[in-house]
Motif scaffolding. Structure first.
Motif, mmCIF file in Angstrom:
data_model
loop_
_atom_site.group_PDB
_atom_site.id
_atom_site.type_symbol
_atom_site.label_atom_id
_atom_site.label_comp_id
_atom_site.label_asym_id
_atom_site.label_seq_id
_atom_site.Cartn_x
_atom_site.Cartn_y
_atom_site.Cartn_z
ATOM 1 N N PHE A 1 0.833 -1.202 0.000
ATOM 2 C CA PHE A 1 0.000 0.000 0.000
ATOM 3 C C PHE A 1 0.868 1.252 0.000
ATOM 4 C CE2 PHE A 1 -2.611 3.232 2.114
ATOM 5 C CZ PHE A 1 -3.734 3.184 1.303
ATOM 6 N N VAL A 2 1.875 1.262 0.880
ATOM 7 C CA VAL A 2 2.767 2.423 0.942
ATOM 8 C C VAL A 2 3.510 2.583 -0.376
ATOM 9 C CG1 VAL A 2 4.817 3.362 2.061
ATOM 10 C CG2 VAL A 2 3.003 2.314 3.441
ATOM 11 N N GLY A 3 4.026 1.464 -0.909
ATOM 12 C CA GLY A 3 4.761 1.530 -2.176
ATOM 13 C C GLY A 3 3.902 2.082 -3.297
ATOM 14 N N ALA A 4 2.628 1.634 -3.329
ATOM 15 C CA ALA A 4 1.725 2.083 -4.390
ATOM 16 C C ALA A 4 1.516 3.586 -4.323
ATOM 17 C CB ALA A 4 0.382 1.361 -4.272
ATOM 18 N N LEU A 5 1.290 4.091 -3.108
ATOM 19 C CA LEU A 5 1.019 5.522 -2.986
ATOM 20 C C LEU A 5 2.271 6.358 -3.258
ATOM 21 C CD1 LEU A 5 -1.540 5.851 -0.082
ATOM 22 C CD2 LEU A 5 -1.894 5.680 -2.546
ATOM 23 N N VAL A 6 3.432 5.833 -2.840
ATOM 24 C CA VAL A 6 4.675 6.550 -3.129
ATOM 25 C C VAL A 6 4.866 6.654 -4.643
ATOM 26 C CG1 VAL A 6 7.195 6.379 -3.032
ATOM 27 C CG2 VAL A 6 5.840 6.026 -0.959
ATOM 28 N N ALA A 7 4.668 5.530 -5.331
ATOM 29 C CA ALA A 7 4.845 5.531 -6.786
ATOM 30 C C ALA A 7 3.858 6.491 -7.440
ATOM 31 C CB ALA A 7 4.654 4.120 -7.333
ATOM 32 N N PHE A 8 2.596 6.432 -7.007
ATOM 33 C CA PHE A 8 1.571 7.310 -7.581
ATOM 34 C C PHE A 8 1.916 8.779 -7.340
ATOM 35 C CE2 PHE A 8 -2.380 9.724 -6.790
ATOM 36 C CZ PHE A 8 -2.900 9.695 -8.075
ATOM 37 N N GLY A 9 2.389 9.081 -6.132
ATOM 38 C CA GLY A 9 2.763 10.461 -5.820
ATOM 39 C C GLY A 9 3.898 10.937 -6.709
ATOM 40 N N LEU A 10 4.905 10.080 -6.915
ATOM 41 C CA LEU A 10 6.030 10.472 -7.762
ATOM 42 C C LEU A 10 5.569 10.677 -9.205
ATOM 43 C CD1 LEU A 10 8.939 8.222 -6.429
ATOM 44 C CD2 LEU A 10 8.671 10.703 -6.217
ATOM 45 N N VAL A 11 4.672 9.789 -9.673
ATOM 46 C CA VAL A 11 4.183 9.910 -11.049
ATOM 47 C C VAL A 11 3.427 11.232 -11.227
ATOM 48 C CG1 VAL A 11 2.462 9.007 -12.661
ATOM 49 C CG2 VAL A 11 4.133 7.471 -11.627
ATOM 50 N N LEU A 12 2.578 11.563 -10.253
ATOM 51 C CA LEU A 12 1.826 12.824 -10.337
ATOM 52 C C LEU A 12 2.765 14.021 -10.298
ATOM 53 C CD1 LEU A 12 -1.496 12.983 -8.386
ATOM 54 C CD2 LEU A 12 -1.042 12.559 -10.792
ATOM 55 N N LEU A 13 3.767 13.933 -9.443
ATOM 56 C CA LEU A 13 4.729 15.029 -9.331
ATOM 57 C C LEU A 13 5.429 15.242 -10.666
ATOM 58 C CD1 LEU A 13 5.972 16.946 -7.174
ATOM 59 C CD2 LEU A 13 7.820 15.277 -6.948
ATOM 60 N N LEU A 14 5.882 14.143 -11.251
ATOM 61 C CA LEU A 14 6.562 14.221 -12.539
ATOM 62 C C LEU A 14 5.629 14.784 -13.602
ATOM 63 C CD1 LEU A 14 8.998 13.596 -14.297
ATOM 64 C CD2 LEU A 14 8.204 11.241 -14.487
ATOM 65 N N THR B 1 -2.862 15.465 -20.234
ATOM 66 C CA THR B 1 -3.131 14.029 -20.124
ATOM 67 C C THR B 1 -1.979 13.198 -20.668
ATOM 68 O OG1 THR B 1 -4.290 14.144 -22.223
ATOM 69 C CG2 THR B 1 -5.618 14.200 -20.248
ATOM 70 N N ASP B 2 -1.367 13.656 -21.773
ATOM 71 C CA ASP B 2 -0.276 12.855 -22.330
ATOM 72 C C ASP B 2 0.903 12.809 -21.370
ATOM 73 O OD1 ASP B 2 -0.067 15.549 -22.721
ATOM 74 O OD2 ASP B 2 1.201 15.373 -24.500
ATOM 75 N N ARG B 3 1.105 13.912 -20.615
ATOM 76 C CA ARG B 3 2.208 13.923 -19.654
ATOM 77 C C ARG B 3 1.916 12.968 -18.505
ATOM 78 N NH1 ARG B 3 5.485 18.161 -21.432
ATOM 79 N NH2 ARG B 3 4.890 18.179 -23.609
ATOM 80 N N VAL B 4 0.659 12.917 -18.076
ATOM 81 C CA VAL B 4 0.300 11.995 -16.997
ATOM 82 C C VAL B 4 0.590 10.564 -17.442
ATOM 83 C CG1 VAL B 4 -1.586 11.093 -15.594
ATOM 84 C CG2 VAL B 4 -1.462 13.542 -16.060
ATOM 85 N N ILE B 5 0.197 10.240 -18.679
ATOM 86 C CA ILE B 5 0.392 8.873 -19.167
ATOM 87 C C ILE B 5 1.876 8.559 -19.291
ATOM 88 C CG2 ILE B 5 0.054 7.367 -21.160
ATOM 89 C CD1 ILE B 5 -2.674 8.792 -21.540
ATOM 90 N N LEU B 6 2.650 9.501 -19.858
ATOM 91 C CA LEU B 6 4.090 9.262 -20.011
ATOM 92 C C LEU B 6 4.760 9.097 -18.649
ATOM 93 C CD1 LEU B 6 5.178 11.650 -22.893
ATOM 94 C CD2 LEU B 6 5.187 9.150 -22.860
ATOM 95 N N ALA B 7 4.385 9.968 -17.712
ATOM 96 C CA ALA B 7 4.960 9.858 -16.369
ATOM 97 C C ALA B 7 4.597 8.501 -15.757
ATOM 98 C CB ALA B 7 4.465 11.000 -15.483
ATOM 99 N N GLY B 8 3.355 8.053 -16.000
ATOM 100 C CA GLY B 8 2.919 6.753 -15.485
ATOM 101 C C GLY B 8 3.736 5.616 -16.066
#
Lengths: 321, 259
Positions: free
Chosen positions: A112-125, A133-140
């Motif tokens: 759970f912690v790992g998932a949220l950390v990854a999601f937070g980093l992706v959103l930050l990026l 939207t394309d940046r969100v997908i690329l960051a993901g």
């Protein structure tokens, strides 16, 4: 309901629908029919929580897929697009293989912690690079690859064969040994998240023609997207931490639901939730019994059962169109 | 009162795309935005709709700065028909038009009867009633454009912003569309490429070049051979018909006019 009951009857030990009814009513305090303790335990402690968790997973992943496909204008979006599953696996591996903080969090907590950390980093990026939207997908995509590599690296460098097998099984998705508190957690998260998404169904409709049209229809685009991305991340992270990353459901079931009820989210979201729940209950039941006594990872089952079903829908749909 | 831009400037990624433009459309009027590609027509429309915010100057709706209004309250008054708006969703025309009702949802959801009436009226006004149950992807470019306009009309706006709505339309539909826009009791700001369409249907035109408004006024006053030559770099002859509507005849700059 019928699917859950039907699925519970499947399994190595024979349980009849009458048994299930008796167990349920006994637990609700409505009746006091004597049921053999073994059957009682199988139904109440094992198969019922498992079937309900499966239903919650199918419902939640389907819901998240439908929401993300609308928000990101991308039919290939799925709940794991934003690095959530690979972040979860990294978290689980850090706990399971390296043994860091294992006693406090456990495998699920780590995931759970790992998932949220990854999601937070992706959103930050995504935010730093412009936020479209394309940046969100690329960051993901970048986040997913990075955390997958981290996971592989940790396994490669530090794990022994047993640990590797355990983590691999978990990564492929498994509903082994879920308990009632898992059911409660999944159920609450999916219900609350689903109600929230349903309230926003008109906003999701407005995204059909892109951000500018949504904006001109009075939707605060960035805020709506951020909040709904957060809601899907919480749902997905919860489900992944309990059941591993179950693929296919979140990607394909929203399309199946769209074929059946059309693209309006006020109908699409409930339909996806229902189809997802029923689908997962049956796939999990089949995965349990197909290769007895070895259970098939449910993530393998979803694709093996789901792809042919989806192909059938596609072909039927082509004839109609 | 109406939608009003006061000396707006917009520096978009280092390029000054709108440079101190003031626009005050009369209520109910049709205002044409003219100018070559890259002159800032679309950017000005984005500022007017509030999709983008000016770096300098203000856009006001009934005297209130757009920045102080929620997107939803703006959307109840201002509708936008943009360029290049496509979708991958398998959506029917009626559902596209119904999107226009989103800003009118109350706290308890939508009012089905009012919504259905507005959607039907918008479909009828754009001649799309018989195509209401068609899928978006089965429409021609012109029909898609008309569906977008129907969606904007379903919003029941008082102000309508359109970015080259006659693109993809055949000539008959171009005329029908602008006749419709002219007839509507809404204030319309419409970016156009075709000077003759602007001359025939706009009450006023604003000519833009390099982000600035270089001329504004009734088409017969603004559309002179000198201005067209200066802004577009082409030679033009302007004939004025008996109804006072100017017609612009264009000739390539390199070819000298016949003696």
């Amino acid at each position: 309901m019928a699917s859950v009951a039907g699925a519970i009857t499947l399994g190595p030990a024979e349980v009849s629908l009458v048994n299930i009814r008796d167990v349920l009513l006994n637990h609700l305090g409505l009746t006091d029919v004597p049921v053999r303790a073994v059957k009682e335990a199988i139904v109440w402690e094992e198969r019922l929580p498992r079937a309900l968790t499966a239903a919650a997973c199918g419902a939640g992943l389907g819901l998240c897929g439908a929401v993300l496909q609308a928000l990101l204008h991308n039919p290939l979006a799925d709940p794991f697009l934003l690095g959530i599953s690979s972040g979860a696996s990294t978290g689980a591996v850090v706990i399971g293989v390296l043994g860091l903080g294992g006693s406090v969090l456990g495998l699920s907590g780590g995931a759970f912690v790992g998932a949220l950390v990854a999601f937070g980093l992706v959103l930050l990026l995504a935010g730093l690079s412009g936020g479209g939207t394309d940046r969100v997908i690329l960051a993901g995509v970048a986040g997913t690859q990075f955390f997958a590599a981290l996971t592989s690296f940790a396994i490669f460098a530090f794990a022994d064969a047993d640990e590797t097998r355990g983590v691999m099984f978990w990564l492929l998705g498994s509903l082994e040994g879920v308990r009632w508190d898992d059911v409660l957690l999944c159920g609450v998260v999916v219900l609350v998240g689903g109600a929230w998404a349903l309230r926003q169904s008109h906003a999701l409709d407005a995204f059909a023609f892109g951000d500018d049209v949504a904006d001109s229809l009075g939707i605060p685009v960035r805020r709506t997207r951020l909040v709904l991305l957060g809601v899907t991340a919480l749902i997905t992270a919860t489900l992944v931490s309990i059941a591993g990353s179950i693929g296919f459901v979140g990607l394909v079931l929203p399309h199946a639901a769209r074929f059946l009820v059309g693209p309006r989210h006020a109908r699409l979201l409930p339909a996806t939730v229902l189809i997802g729940a029923v689908f997962m209950v049956w796939v999990d039941a089949v995965s349990r019994v197909a290769f007895q006594p070895t259970p098939l990872p449910v993530g393998v089952g979803t694709a093996l059962v789901g792809v042919p079903a989806f192909v059938l829908i596609l072909l039927r749909r082509r004839r109609v169109a | 009162m109406t939608l009003h831009a006061d000396r707006v400037r917009w520096n978009r990624g280092g390029a000054l795309v709108v440079d101190g433009v003031t626009l005050t459309p009369r209520p109910g009027a049709t205002v044409g935005l003219l100018g070559p590609n890259g002159s800032g027509k679309s950017s000005l429309l984005r500022l007017l709709s509030g999709t983008a915010r000016p770096d300098d100057g203000t856009v006001t709706l009934d005297g209130t700065d757009l920045r102080a209004l929620s997107r939803r309250s703006v959307a109840r008054t201002v509708a936008v028909v943009g360029q290049h708006t496509h979708t991958d969703v398998d959506i029917r025309v009626r559902d596209v038009v119904r999107l226009g009702r989103i800003p009118h949802r109350g706290p308890l959801g939508s009012r089905p009867a009012t919504d259905a009436a507005a959607v039907d009226a918008a479909l009828a006004a754009t001649g799309m009633t018989d195509k209401a149950d068609r899928f978006w992807h089965s429409l021609s470019g012109g029909e898609q454009q008309r569906a977008h306009i129907a969606r904007a009309l379903a919003q029941e706006p008082r102000e309508l912003l359109m970015d080259e709505p006659t693109n993809h339309l055949d000539i008959r539909h171009q005329l029908e569309l602008l006749e419709l826009v002219q007839r509507l009791p809404v204030t319309t700001v419409v970016a156009l490429h075709d000077l003759n369409l602007a001359a025939a249907y706009c009450d006023e035109v604003v000519v833009m070049a390099a982000g600035r408004a270089v001329a504004a006024g009734p088409p017969a006053q603004v559309l002179t051979p000198e201005l067209i030559g200066e802004v577009y770099g082409v030679r033009a002859t302007v004939l004025v018909g008996e109804d006072g509507v100017p017609t612009v005849v264009l000739r390539p700059a390199a070819v000298s006019a016949p003696a």
